[in-house]
Design a protein around this motif. Structure first.
Motif, PDB file in Angstrom:
ATOM      1  N   VAL A 134       0.812  -1.221   0.000  1.00 20.90           N
ATOM      2  CA  VAL A 134       0.000   0.000   0.000  1.00 20.90           C
ATOM      3  C   VAL A 134       0.843   1.267   0.000  1.00 20.90           C
ATOM      4  O   VAL A 134       0.302   2.371  -0.182  1.00 20.90           O
ATOM      5  CB  VAL A 134      -0.986   0.019   1.196  1.00 20.90           C
ATOM      6  N   ASN A 135       2.154   1.125   0.206  1.00 20.61           N
ATOM      7  CA  ASN A 135       3.055   2.280   0.137  1.00 20.61           C
ATOM      8  C   ASN A 135       3.896   2.246  -1.131  1.00 20.61           C
ATOM      9  O   ASN A 135       4.959   2.858  -1.200  1.00 20.61           O
ATOM     10  CB  ASN A 135       3.957   2.350   1.372  1.00 20.61           C
ATOM     11  N   HIS A 136       3.411   1.536  -2.149  1.00 20.50           N
ATOM     12  CA  HIS A 136       4.087   1.499  -3.448  1.00 20.50           C
ATOM     13  C   HIS A 136       3.807   2.811  -4.188  1.00 20.50           C
ATOM     14  O   HIS A 136       3.037   3.652  -3.718  1.00 20.50           O
ATOM     15  CB  HIS A 136       3.607   0.287  -4.245  1.00 20.50           C
ATOM     16  N   ALA A 137       4.411   2.958  -5.367  1.00 19.96           N
ATOM     17  CA  ALA A 137       4.410   4.251  -6.060  1.00 19.96           C
ATOM     18  C   ALA A 137       3.018   4.821  -6.308  1.00 19.96           C
ATOM     19  O   ALA A 137       2.765   5.998  -6.025  1.00 19.96           O
ATOM     20  CB  ALA A 137       5.162   4.110  -7.394  1.00 19.96           C
ATOM     21  N   THR A 138       2.112   3.998  -6.839  1.00 20.31           N
ATOM     22  CA  THR A 138       0.798   4.545  -7.198  1.00 20.31           C
ATOM     23  C   THR A 138      -0.039   4.935  -5.993  1.00 20.31           C
ATOM     24  O   THR A 138      -0.496   6.087  -5.899  1.00 20.31           O
ATOM     25  CB  THR A 138       0.031   3.572  -8.115  1.00 20.31           C
ATOM     26  N   PRO A 139      -0.281   4.028  -5.035  1.00 22.30           N
ATOM     27  CA  PRO A 139      -1.062   4.474  -3.877  1.00 22.30           C
ATOM     28  C   PRO A 139      -0.404   5.617  -3.118  1.00 22.30           C
ATOM     29  O   PRO A 139      -1.092   6.545  -2.675  1.00 22.30           O
ATOM     30  CB  PRO A 139      -1.160   3.206  -3.012  1.00 22.30           C
ATOM     31  N   ALA A 140       0.925   5.577  -2.997  1.00 22.16           N
ATOM     32  CA  ALA A 140       1.622   6.642  -2.281  1.00 22.16           C
ATOM     33  C   ALA A 140       1.401   7.996  -2.930  1.00 22.16           C
ATOM     34  O   ALA A 140       1.254   9.012  -2.244  1.00 22.16           O
ATOM     35  CB  ALA A 140       3.121   6.337  -2.211  1.00 22.16           C
ATOM     36  N   SER A 141       1.334   8.021  -4.260  1.00 27.17           N
ATOM     37  CA  SER A 141       1.185   9.292  -4.978  1.00 27.17           C
ATOM     38  C   SER A 141      -0.185   9.913  -4.780  1.00 27.17           C
ATOM     39  O   SER A 141      -0.359  11.113  -4.998  1.00 27.17           O
ATOM     40  CB  SER A 141       1.460   9.089  -6.470  1.00 27.17           C
ATOM     41  N   TYR A 142      -1.165   9.132  -4.398  1.00 29.92           N
ATOM     42  CA  TYR A 142      -2.493   9.678  -4.095  1.00 29.92           C
ATOM     43  C   TYR A 142      -2.608  10.085  -2.629  1.00 29.92           C
ATOM     44  O   TYR A 142      -3.332  11.026  -2.292  1.00 29.92           O
ATOM     45  CB  TYR A 142      -3.578   8.651  -4.429  1.00 29.92           C
ATOM     46  N   ILE A 143      -1.877   9.386  -1.750  1.00 34.96           N
ATOM     47  CA  ILE A 143      -2.040   9.592  -0.311  1.00 34.96           C
ATOM     48  C   ILE A 143      -1.048  10.594   0.253  1.00 34.96           C
ATOM     49  O   ILE A 143      -1.348  11.349   1.177  1.00 34.96           O
ATOM     50  CB  ILE A 143      -1.882   8.251   0.436  1.00 34.96           C
TER      51      ILE A 143
END
Length: 442
Positions: A139-148
């Motif tokens: 959940v802390n990978h590039a895509t989810p991190a970029s939204y959160i």
């Protein structure tokens, strides 16, 4: 002449004010209550074409339409900020999709000067909507991190995980993998989330027990989830999405990010069997959302990719054929098959059952040579990786699947949309336009 010019200018201004006056009601009319943004990481146009043939019923003369075919509305360019050239990575791609601003490869919702950028998820939360993230990666990978969150580097996994609490919690639901980053020697973020009122779940079975009155974090693997072919639930993205929509429903609406993360991982490994299984999980998720939108017509669903991975092509070496039947019957990933070979002796007959086709004597011999010639100090995962690469090569050759790279490519990617307001995402757009349009809808 002056009277005519004055009359013309007055008429023009009146028309301009009338247009501006009518714009706001029009935007308000198409504003959805719920927005579901889906990123299928690495899914260039060859993937949806491949899935059409993979999903085809060979007993009928026609090639059946897929859920992707039903909702294709346009294409999107994917290039990052000029400093990174024309080919994006997932971080810059997700930053563009989340913020409407292009940045450098590796950026997590910061601009080229490493300054934080507001994301659509953060804006939704500010507007009083619930927010959720559902992914098959950590959940802390590039895509989810970029939204959160925000970080100068996608590789700062622990810092990104920490920021989900330290920068102020802006999510009501978080589902995926990543326990290793949330339960560490230096910090237990799960306990901290619990202290903030979150429920914690760690198995798919618990998705049915999520309480609607509490926020929830669910981590189902140490890093990313297992391949769909290997997981206990081959439709885990669909299962998580069903639970998430039920949990997030409220009077103010919600914004949810869904990522089919491992389509990209299949592309990087030139693993067509795993990539198509991940696409199948995504297709099931879309089919569910089709029905959900029928029952909740104030919901918008937008799906695109951050980039294409692997340079996938169907048909190679001058042969006019592609044969997905070669791998469609596989019950486990080629990675898990490679791991089995690395750890124990596997006969040619046993391997044929795993792959659903027999290797030639020469191909089987190549696997044996890799195993026998391994250095004494090579770790099992390194041997597994070598065998995995070779097995994927055999599957690609037999199915006439082509790859140009183990990385990303710079081609445009498809955009799919349905539900309230979906028409504004049609035609050729840029990845930043998707975020800009969602900001307007918010």
């Amino acid at each position: 002449m002056k009277k005519i010019l004055t009359l013309f200018l007055c008429s023009s201004l009146s028309f301009s004010f009338a247009v501006q006056a009518n714009e706001q009601p029009t935007v308000n009319k198409i504003k959805p209550k719920n927005i579901i943004m889906i990123v299928s990481d690495g899914m260039g146009p060859a993937y949806t074409t491949a899935y059409r043939y993979y999903n085809d019923d060979p007993n009928t003369p026609e090639i059946e339409e897929t859920v992707f075919d039903r909702h294709l509305v346009g294409m999107s360019s994917t290039y990052p900020a000029p400093v990174s050239g024309y080919v994006t990575d997932s971080a810059a791609g997700a930053t563009a999709l989340a913020t409407g601003v292009k940045s450098y490869n590796g950026a997590i919702s910061v601009d080229v000067n490493k300054k934080p950028l507001k994301t659509v998820l953060q804006q939704a939360k500010k507007n009083g909507k619930k927010t959720g993230v559902v992914v098959t990666s950590q959940v802390n990978h590039a895509t989810p991190a970029s939204y959160i969150s925000h970080n100068e580097s996608r590789r700062n996994y622990n810092a990104i995980a920490d920021s989900y609490i330290d920068n102020g919690i802006n999510i009501d639901l978080l589902l995926g993998g990543g326990t290793n980053y949330f339960v560490r020697e230096d910090r237990n973020l799960i306990d901290e989330f619990k202290a903030k009122g979150f429920d914690y779940i760690e198995s798919y079975d618990q998705l049915n027990t999520i309480r609607s009155d509490k926020s929830v974090i669910g981590l189902f693997a140490p890093i990313g989830l297992p391949w769909a072919l290997d997981d206990s639930n081959k439709y885990r993205l669909s299962a998580m999405t069903k639970a998430a929509t039920a949990h997030l429903e409220n009077n103010n609406g919600y914004f949810m990010l869904i990522e089919a993360s491992q389509v990209d991982w299949g592309g990087h490994s030139n693993d067509i069997a795993s990539a198509m299984a991940e696409m199948d999980d995504l297709a099931e998720t879309l089919i569910y959302l089709e029905q959900y939108v029928k029952e909740h017509p104030d919901t918008l669903v937008v799906l695109t990719a951050d980039h294409s991975t692997g340079g996938l092509t169907l048909g190679v070496d001058g042969e006019y054929k592609w044969e997905p039947s070669v791998f469609k019957g596989m019950k486990q990933s080629s990675h898990s098959i490679a791991q089995a070979i690395a750890e124990k002796d596997i006969t040619a007959e046993q391997l044929a059952q795993m792959l659903t086709f027999a290797l030639t004597d020469e191909q089987f011999s190549q696997l044996q040579v890799i195993k026998e010639n391994k250095a004494d100090d090579i770790k099992t995962y390194q041997l597994t990786r070598q065998l995995y690469t070779k097995i994927n090569q055999f599957i690609s050759e037999k199915s006439y699947t082509g790859w140009t790279t183990g990385g990303h490519t710079g081609i445009d990617v498809p955009v799919f949309a349905f539900g309230k307001g979906h028409s504004i995402f049609s035609k050729k757009i840029d990845n930043t336009d998707i975020a800009k349009k969602i900001f307007k809808l918010l």
